[in-house]
Design a protein around this motif. Sequence first.
Motif, PDB file in Angstrom:
ATOM      1  N   ASN A   1     -10.429   2.226  -1.941  1.00  0.00           N
ATOM      2  CA  ASN A   1      -9.340   1.643  -1.180  1.00  0.00           C
ATOM      3  C   ASN A   1      -8.936   0.359  -1.884  1.00  0.00           C
ATOM      4  OD1 ASN A   1      -7.843   0.114   0.752  1.00  0.00           O
ATOM      5  ND2 ASN A   1      -8.714   1.366   2.375  1.00  0.00           N
ATOM      6  N   ILE A   2      -7.695   0.308  -2.374  1.00  0.00           N
ATOM      7  CA  ILE A   2      -7.228  -0.883  -3.084  1.00  0.00           C
ATOM      8  C   ILE A   2      -5.977  -1.425  -2.399  1.00  0.00           C
ATOM      9  CG2 ILE A   2      -8.260  -0.214  -5.286  1.00  0.00           C
ATOM     10  CD1 ILE A   2      -5.499   0.683  -6.234  1.00  0.00           C
ATOM     11  N   SER A   3      -5.819  -2.736  -2.455  1.00  0.00           N
ATOM     12  CA  SER A   3      -4.644  -3.394  -1.896  1.00  0.00           C
ATOM     13  C   SER A   3      -3.565  -3.489  -2.958  1.00  0.00           C
ATOM     14  CB  SER A   3      -5.000  -4.797  -1.402  1.00  0.00           C
ATOM     15  OG  SER A   3      -5.889  -4.726  -0.322  1.00  0.00           O
ATOM     16  N   VAL A   4      -2.352  -3.104  -2.592  1.00  0.00           N
ATOM     17  CA  VAL A   4      -1.201  -3.157  -3.496  1.00  0.00           C
ATOM     18  C   VAL A   4      -0.010  -3.716  -2.725  1.00  0.00           C
ATOM     19  CG1 VAL A   4      -2.004  -1.223  -4.916  1.00  0.00           C
ATOM     20  CG2 VAL A   4      -0.510  -0.776  -2.973  1.00  0.00           C
ATOM     21  N   THR A   5       0.955  -4.260  -3.444  1.00  0.00           N
ATOM     22  CA  THR A   5       2.127  -4.817  -2.769  1.00  0.00           C
ATOM     23  C   THR A   5       3.134  -3.752  -2.366  1.00  0.00           C
ATOM     24  OG1 THR A   5       3.143  -5.281  -4.920  1.00  0.00           O
ATOM     25  CG2 THR A   5       1.933  -7.086  -3.867  1.00  0.00           C
ATOM     26  N   ASP A   6       3.168  -2.638  -3.097  1.00  0.00           N
ATOM     27  CA  ASP A   6       4.155  -1.594  -2.829  1.00  0.00           C
ATOM     28  C   ASP A   6       3.484  -0.220  -2.953  1.00  0.00           C
ATOM     29  OD1 ASP A   6       6.263   0.249  -2.833  1.00  0.00           O
ATOM     30  OD2 ASP A   6       7.573  -1.045  -4.029  1.00  0.00           O
ATOM     31  N   PRO A   7       2.915   0.311  -1.864  1.00  0.00           N
ATOM     32  CA  PRO A   7       2.198   1.583  -1.937  1.00  0.00           C
ATOM     33  C   PRO A   7       3.053   2.749  -2.437  1.00  0.00           C
ATOM     34  CG  PRO A   7       1.784   0.525   0.169  1.00  0.00           C
ATOM     35  CD  PRO A   7       2.852  -0.263  -0.523  1.00  0.00           C
TER      36      PRO A   7
ATOM     37  N   LEU B   1      -4.110   3.482  -0.962  1.00  0.00           N
ATOM     38  CA  LEU B   1      -3.244   2.371  -1.355  1.00  0.00           C
ATOM     39  C   LEU B   1      -2.856   1.618  -0.097  1.00  0.00           C
ATOM     40  CD1 LEU B   1      -1.029   4.478  -3.770  1.00  0.00           C
ATOM     41  CD2 LEU B   1      -3.055   3.110  -4.362  1.00  0.00           C
ATOM     42  N   TYR B   2      -3.454   0.462   0.099  1.00  0.00           N
ATOM     43  CA  TYR B   2      -3.329  -0.296   1.340  1.00  0.00           C
ATOM     44  C   TYR B   2      -2.451  -1.515   1.130  1.00  0.00           C
ATOM     45  CZ  TYR B   2      -4.767  -3.422   5.141  1.00  0.00           C
ATOM     46  OH  TYR B   2      -4.781  -4.264   6.218  1.00  0.00           O
ATOM     47  N   THR B   3      -1.640  -1.835   2.116  1.00  0.00           N
ATOM     48  CA  THR B   3      -0.887  -3.079   2.071  1.00  0.00           C
ATOM     49  C   THR B   3      -0.782  -3.675   3.468  1.00  0.00           C
ATOM     50  OG1 THR B   3       1.005  -4.201   1.069  1.00  0.00           O
ATOM     51  CG2 THR B   3       1.480  -2.235   2.397  1.00  0.00           C
ATOM     52  N   ILE B   4      -0.610  -4.948   3.466  1.00  0.00           N
ATOM     53  CA  ILE B   4      -0.384  -5.734   4.682  1.00  0.00           C
ATOM     54  C   ILE B   4       0.391  -6.968   4.244  1.00  0.00           C
ATOM     55  CG2 ILE B   4      -2.545  -7.030   4.536  1.00  0.00           C
ATOM     56  CD1 ILE B   4      -2.769  -6.654   7.631  1.00  0.00           C
TER      57      ILE B   4
ATOM     58  N   TRP C   1       1.687  -3.399 -11.397  1.00  0.00           N
ATOM     59  CA  TRP C   1       2.546  -4.501 -10.987  1.00  0.00           C
ATOM     60  C   TRP C   1       1.779  -5.580 -10.228  1.00  0.00           C
ATOM     61  CZ3 TRP C   1       3.223   0.683 -10.126  1.00  0.00           C
ATOM     62  CH2 TRP C   1       4.170   1.324 -10.924  1.00  0.00           C
ATOM     63  N   ASP C   2       0.607  -5.261  -9.705  1.00  0.00           N
ATOM     64  CA  ASP C   2      -0.193  -6.208  -8.927  1.00  0.00           C
ATOM     65  C   ASP C   2      -1.323  -6.829  -9.740  1.00  0.00           C
ATOM     66  OD1 ASP C   2       1.195  -5.873  -6.441  1.00  0.00           O
ATOM     67  OD2 ASP C   2       0.288  -3.884  -6.335  1.00  0.00           O
ATOM     68  N   GLY C   3      -1.413  -6.485 -11.019  1.00  0.00           N
ATOM     69  CA  GLY C   3      -2.472  -7.028 -11.855  1.00  0.00           C
ATOM     70  C   GLY C   3      -3.755  -6.215 -11.815  1.00  0.00           C
ATOM     71  N   ILE C   4      -3.728  -5.017 -11.230  1.00  0.00           N
ATOM     72  CA  ILE C   4      -4.898  -4.148 -11.213  1.00  0.00           C
ATOM     73  C   ILE C   4      -4.971  -3.423 -12.549  1.00  0.00           C
ATOM     74  CG2 ILE C   4      -6.023  -2.175 -10.111  1.00  0.00           C
ATOM     75  CD1 ILE C   4      -4.453  -2.970  -7.537  1.00  0.00           C
ATOM     76  N   GLU C   5      -6.149  -3.468 -13.181  1.00  0.00           N
ATOM     77  CA  GLU C   5      -6.325  -2.839 -14.483  1.00  0.00           C
ATOM     78  C   GLU C   5      -6.799  -1.400 -14.322  1.00  0.00           C
ATOM     79  OE1 GLU C   5      -8.203  -5.166 -17.648  1.00  0.00           O
ATOM     80  OE2 GLU C   5      -9.381  -3.382 -18.133  1.00  0.00           O
ATOM     81  N   PHE C   6      -6.164  -0.506 -15.072  1.00  0.00           N
ATOM     82  CA  PHE C   6      -6.534   0.904 -15.100  1.00  0.00           C
ATOM     83  C   PHE C   6      -6.884   1.296 -16.523  1.00  0.00           C
ATOM     84  CE2 PHE C   6      -3.829   0.489 -11.405  1.00  0.00           C
ATOM     85  CZ  PHE C   6      -4.484   1.256 -10.452  1.00  0.00           C
TER      86      PHE C   6
END
Length: 123
Positions: free
Chosen positions: A10-16, A55-58, A112-117
Amino acid sequence: MPKGYLEHANISVTDPERSAALLIDLLGWHERWRGPSMNSGRSIHIGSEVDYLALYTIEHVSGDFATGHPLNHIAFVVDDLSAAEEVVKGHGLEPFGHDDYDPGRRFYFFDWDGIEFEVVNYD
């Protein structure tokens, strides 16, 4: 001894929706579920029949995550590394860190959120 497998992360993203579109194009995954989530947030689950990313956002998710705090990267195995790289570029992201060492070839990218893949191929 018990055996298991990773079912989801479960990862937080700005735009799921944007992140979901990338994963669908990159991995051939599908949307498993979407809806309201904890603390009045919302989630989209993208994956296969046995595993997925939530893909979680709040409201307070702002992106700009720092690698290694606490997550270093998330890795995917693909059957065609060149095609995968074109998908990443097509979503406006920049692949880097191309390397070829045992056990496979790979590249990395930040979303776009700085998460590395990491994207790897073992052929």
